[in-house]
Design an enzyme around this catalytic site. Structure first.
Site, PDB file in Angstrom:
ATOM      1  N   HIS A 150       0.759   7.861   0.546  1.00 54.57           N
ATOM      2  CA  HIS A 150       0.536   8.076  -0.895  1.00 54.57           C
ATOM      3  C   HIS A 150       0.819   9.519  -1.331  1.00 54.57           C
ATOM      4  CE1 HIS A 150      -1.079   4.126  -1.460  1.00 54.57           C
ATOM      5  NE2 HIS A 150      -2.149   4.327  -0.729  1.00 54.57           N
ATOM      6  N   ASP A 152       1.791  -1.188   4.845  1.00 56.92           N
ATOM      7  CA  ASP A 152       0.438  -0.915   4.346  1.00 56.92           C
ATOM      8  C   ASP A 152       0.229  -1.752   3.079  1.00 56.92           C
ATOM      9  OD1 ASP A 152      -1.788   1.587   4.475  1.00 56.92           O
ATOM     10  OD2 ASP A 152      -1.466   0.736   2.480  1.00 56.92           O
ATOM     11  N   HIS A 198      -1.046  -1.092   0.391  1.00 58.26           N
ATOM     12  CA  HIS A 198      -0.855  -0.343  -0.850  1.00 58.26           C
ATOM     13  C   HIS A 198       0.601   0.105  -0.973  1.00 58.26           C
ATOM     14  CE1 HIS A 198      -5.179   0.217   0.286  1.00 58.26           C
ATOM     15  NE2 HIS A 198      -5.325  -0.123  -0.983  1.00 58.26           N
ATOM     16  N   ASP A 253      -4.296  -2.435   6.508  1.00 65.78           N
ATOM     17  CA  ASP A 253      -5.123  -2.928   5.409  1.00 65.78           C
ATOM     18  C   ASP A 253      -4.626  -4.239   4.785  1.00 65.78           C
ATOM     19  OD1 ASP A 253      -3.074  -1.342   4.464  1.00 65.78           O
ATOM     20  OD2 ASP A 253      -4.380   0.094   3.444  1.00 65.78           O
TER      21      ASP A 253
HETATM   22 ZN   LIG Z   1      -3.401   1.368   2.337  1.00 63.55          ZN
END
Ligand SMILES: [Zn+2]
Ligand SMILES: [Zn+2]
Ligand SMILES: [Zn+2]
Ligand SMILES: [Zn+2]
Lengths: 374, 374, 374, 374
Positions: free
Chosen positions: D143, D180, D182, D268
């Protein structure tokens, strides 16, 4: 400072020994809210972590632990004890004997790995692969009796390593120095009648077990003087511990002339320990370890093995353990103990008269009984 | 046993005061693995839980805490200290002064609620709504100085309650008895020159703060004798604590004739405390509390308020606190301290000569100085 | 908004139920490092804490839980199951049946207190002392079968309360709405053949138990249509849950005309739940609860009782539970769900065609079967 | 099965990065009880533990992490971001940018060690010392934007390693596969205009960041098609993930012909993750990793490096990570995932039409845009 080749045992699985949800010592129940057993992985795994993060690990010789064999265990423990543990470990776990020794599924194998870790450290020293060694093992061992576990201890790691040293390496005489805050009652029982193992325990008087560990317990017939207890009063600090090592352990070792010294290395005399009532600092443990290493160099070619016992402060034990390993190896990491500055200046440290009384009595006793050692 | 109406303060939000991830005392950092600050909610919330589960809560009078006002706080603390805390609390938190006093977002309001809890307990006693009261508050207060927080303490809960007692209830003279294992340095500073507040602290010598708390600190000009310290040596047990209460606090109270007694009730002299080096058991705290309640009945119509301070054993504090509340209320829950049996028989408990020396010196000092009290 | 008198049950001892050191679901072992069972106290005790800190508690009617009697339990469970739990609880604890239901010493009494809490909440509603009630109990109950515990559940709290409502309060017909993310298999089994209890379960298809909970399970002979399952696909959000309530539970309730609605209130459909694969937010739970309360007002004089089931996010459950309690009582605390803003705007919330398919099928099924209800 | 030399990075200090007491995501505060940030050490350190206890470590090539240099970091991040982190880390810590990225004292050095770990793994692969490598690093990186930290990420570990691969090893083209749960927004930003880095992200639509990660984001002018997003709906399982790899990542890789593949390996999407709403099992991650390793062997001589990103289940991540490492190395430990049996049979796994829609769209987009790659 001289540097030495120091062996080091740690295995991740030691952190997996499951001691459950006791309120520190006692099982949860109708009027006892569950919490965490004092003997939890944190103090050990955080010490292992600091050994790595500090960079000291790069200066140690990693020794691999393997499980002790049944044969090695059965030299010390009864078949009944072994069978009970095996059965419980294959099931849901249970308690190893006294109600204060919870264990979980798979703990039997971990206990074998702990005993095996102390054996491996001892073997590496006896083979001359390293100068000395620290076995950071879990579960601890010094309360374990021949026929039962006790006080968080399942198997006598030190006892099993001693028998292996005698069986496989021709070692004849061994001295145990136990500075865990609790009485080393397990070794005392196991070697009570054995004139070739001198078991010396420095501890807080009647802390645990609440009976025993007194000056007048000196060994069985034919082994008089090979058990030595120094039951210090609560509140002792660095001075008392160092005096006990220098004035009792030192002369005793020089008289007994062991081939090997095994140290039951408990950090529960530490100033932040929840179970012990002593105030030893990392500086105190460092001095004790240095004195023991020097003593071993004096009497048995430096052959000394530390086996980890108690110590229940997740935040303090790492710095105390690091200090011991630095003293053993002669290598300084430069990592400062963050608790050090104020702790070391406490008025608890200088030897007090009432502590001196106990040490003097032990000193005289050891001196008197050492005449019996050949 | 006589039963009394005992007031009780606890607020869930006390458990929300965020003390972060210190390694017990020191902030995490490059060579300090994060953990949990010793001053965490557990010991308090688990005591509150046991008060409920034991059934004792049904026999206590619940007193509601409300936040202390700025006016109440500013009677004791400097505007600068208040402003710094307000600003930090409105942001990400910070440290309240000495580097050992972490706090989080919203901690200012919780500190006001803690001070307000001690005020509420005091007011209930002074209004006669209850006979005595226990304020189970957090954060603690006895290290907080006028101008800064210290040792986990943000505001002087006891100091603020005393000023409110004088401002709103016409109280003239107050005695503080502080049995937290650490020196009650905050109250000593705040009331140093005040002849109407007798601040007596029983503590482990030079534990924290490492300077001060000695016998020769007895109060400022015009207030000689209204500070009294009993710096016990590490290793003290039930006997020493009870002797200090009976032989020093008792006569001092009878000479000083306070209108109210405030107790800084720390359970860190407890046998399982990680910070303290003493060995007091729940039985010891029970006896101390009973003696203090009796003393209050003797000198000030029973008006006594306990305000919770330190005590860092999540498993032991609940039973120690319950014992105090049982002694205060005269109601027995029948809940057994699971640590009791062996702990109470420890050889640490009988008063030792070297502890007696300190108590005797304090006794003589108090006796000599009490002549100056009118 | 209309405010209502909402009863509220919570007992500190619910937090003391000891579920041990499982790695979430499975026991620790040779290749499983110990951790904490998902069904730990945190999510519940933190909800209870927020109810207090938010101020909502002051607007609720506290209802005291007492233990269910053996007679009450035995209306639902087999003597064998009861005896096994009693024996295990009097000893070291164990597993209540399926290997995923660990319990500790004293858990039997806590399970009785949980069933008793749901009974007390139900009784308060039936007596008209409150308009509706929330029983925040632990351990949960909706997986418990007549003859065994299952999925963290020891006793069927809801089942036992329903039988008490019928035995002691003359209630004839009860509807269960279960929005826990797992199938309410226990109630389904217990009331399978009972035409007077309509058990509706909204859950993630085949999550746990992995068999059952399908649309075609509709009740035993003579009770057809009194079991209704809505097995939603993983990934469902607020829209799907609200549609299930409005389009299936609503019409079913209006057709069945229960005297009382019991809600198995699980927060594991929550967006942060580790076990569930749904994404419901506090706003979603609020809307569901509001719809259920309105439904109860429509069909049974507002008599609705929520009994807490699963929900394993210590940080999210408190806000979801608070939202439900606000919806029930009509009182707004003004406390914002800190997870709310972004969570509520997620694209998961609008009802998706594949979710609509399941709801439509359940809708049609309920419509068809409701003809059989008298 | 073919076995490969698989490199492995883990450093104890990764576990020391202090993310404080957030309630999972949000800071504690007046109406937010402190807890633990989801991004805590457990899931990573327990994976490292299982790698050791399972015996797999003996079959991997340990690669030592050293800190990335400022020069290496500044190829990707702005001087401002670097200076802010350095200053905060030298003080009490803070937040790295978006309010969801807490860090503590010393975290800067740990972030350098994480970036350095990914560099070291990449270098070992590029030098041919190992066939492929897994960098188990912390804090995560995907991120992190050029100018700020975000979503628990301080520095772009993968971005920094890519720039080093180009600067020091003559690598020209790199493909990133980010699984991931996200969106890999950091890599998307960093390489938006770079025609030589193909950044492909498979994630849950609009989970975090809540804006972006959509199909129509395909790269800046001159780099069209080198950003590829596959925003899967919540509820996706093994089938959807494997289809995304096989149908989108595979053809894209074969068209793009990278010299190296970097994988942002987040666990995740796992079935027990508290933040993600997907249901991938260890079997699913194993299949994805096997497909990626085969793909790398097909297009770039097997040169593939996994860099650890998110994954917040302390109990599930270890088994998912072990499965990936087994797939990479071709060595089977025989350790069973205790969650496996029931999880693998869930109806969530077969590819659903609504998941297929997204994958098909991505497939067509990649196919269309790949024409622009030379
Ligand atoms: Zn994540
Ligand atoms: Zn010990
Ligand atoms: Zn204290
Ligand atoms: Zn559930």
């Amino acid at each position: 400072m001289t540097t030495r080749r120091t062996g080091y045992v740690w295995h991740e699985q030691y952190a997996w020994h499951d001691t459950g949800t006791h309120a520190g010592i006692v099982p949860s129940g109708p009027t006892v809210q569950p919490f965490q057993t004092f003997e939890s992985p944190e103090s050990k795994s955080r010490l292992a972590g600091l050994v790595e993060v500090s960079g000291l690990l790069d200066h140690l010789t990693r020794i691999r632990a393997t499980r002790a064999t049944d044969e090695q265990v059965l030299r010390v423990h009864t078949p009944d004890h072994v069978e009970r543990l095996k059965a419980g470990s294959a099931g849901a776990g249970g308690d190893a004997g006294d109600g204060f020794t919870p264990y979980g599924p798979g703990s039997w194998e971990i206990a074998l790995l702990a005993a095996g870790g102390t054996i491996a450290a001892t073997a590496a020293v006896l083979r001359g692969e390293v100068d000395n060694a620290y076995a950071l093992v879990r579960p601890p061992g010094h309360h374990a009796r021949r026929e039962m576990g006790m006080g968080y201890c399942l198997l006598s790691n030190v006892g099993i390593a001693i028998e292996e040293a005698r069986a496989a390496f021709g070692v004849e005489r061994v001295m145990i120095v136990d500075y865990d805050v609790h009485h080393g009652n397990g070794a005392q029982q196991i070697f009570w009648d054995d004139p070739d193992v001198l078991a010396l325990s420095i501890h807080q008087q009647q802390l645990f077990p609440t009976v025993g560990g007194e000056l007048d317990e000196t060994g069985g017939p034919g082994a008089e003087g090979t058990t030595l207890n120094i039951p210090l009063p609560a509140g002792s600090g660095n001075g008392a511990y160092l005096a006990a090592i220098e004035r009792v352990a030192g002369p005793a070792a020089r008289a007994f002339r062991p081939d090997l010294i095994l140290v039951s290395s408990g950090f529960d005399p530490g100033a932040l320990d929840p179970l012990g009532g002593m105030s030893v600092t990392s500086g105190g443990f460092r001095a004790v370890a240095a004195a023991l290493v020097a003593l071993a160099e004096d009497v048995c070619g430096g052959r000394i093995v530390f086996s980890h016992e108690g110590g229940y402060s997740p935040v303090h034990v790492p710095y105390c353990g690091l200090a011991v390993l630095e003293a053993m190896s002669g290598f300084s990491t430069g990592v400062e103990d963050p608790f050090g500055p104020s702790f070391d200046d406490s008025p608890v440290h200088p030897l007090k008269p009432w502590q001196d009384d106990v040490i003097r009595a032990a000193e005289e006793l050891a001196d008197r009984l050492s005449g019996r050692w050949q």
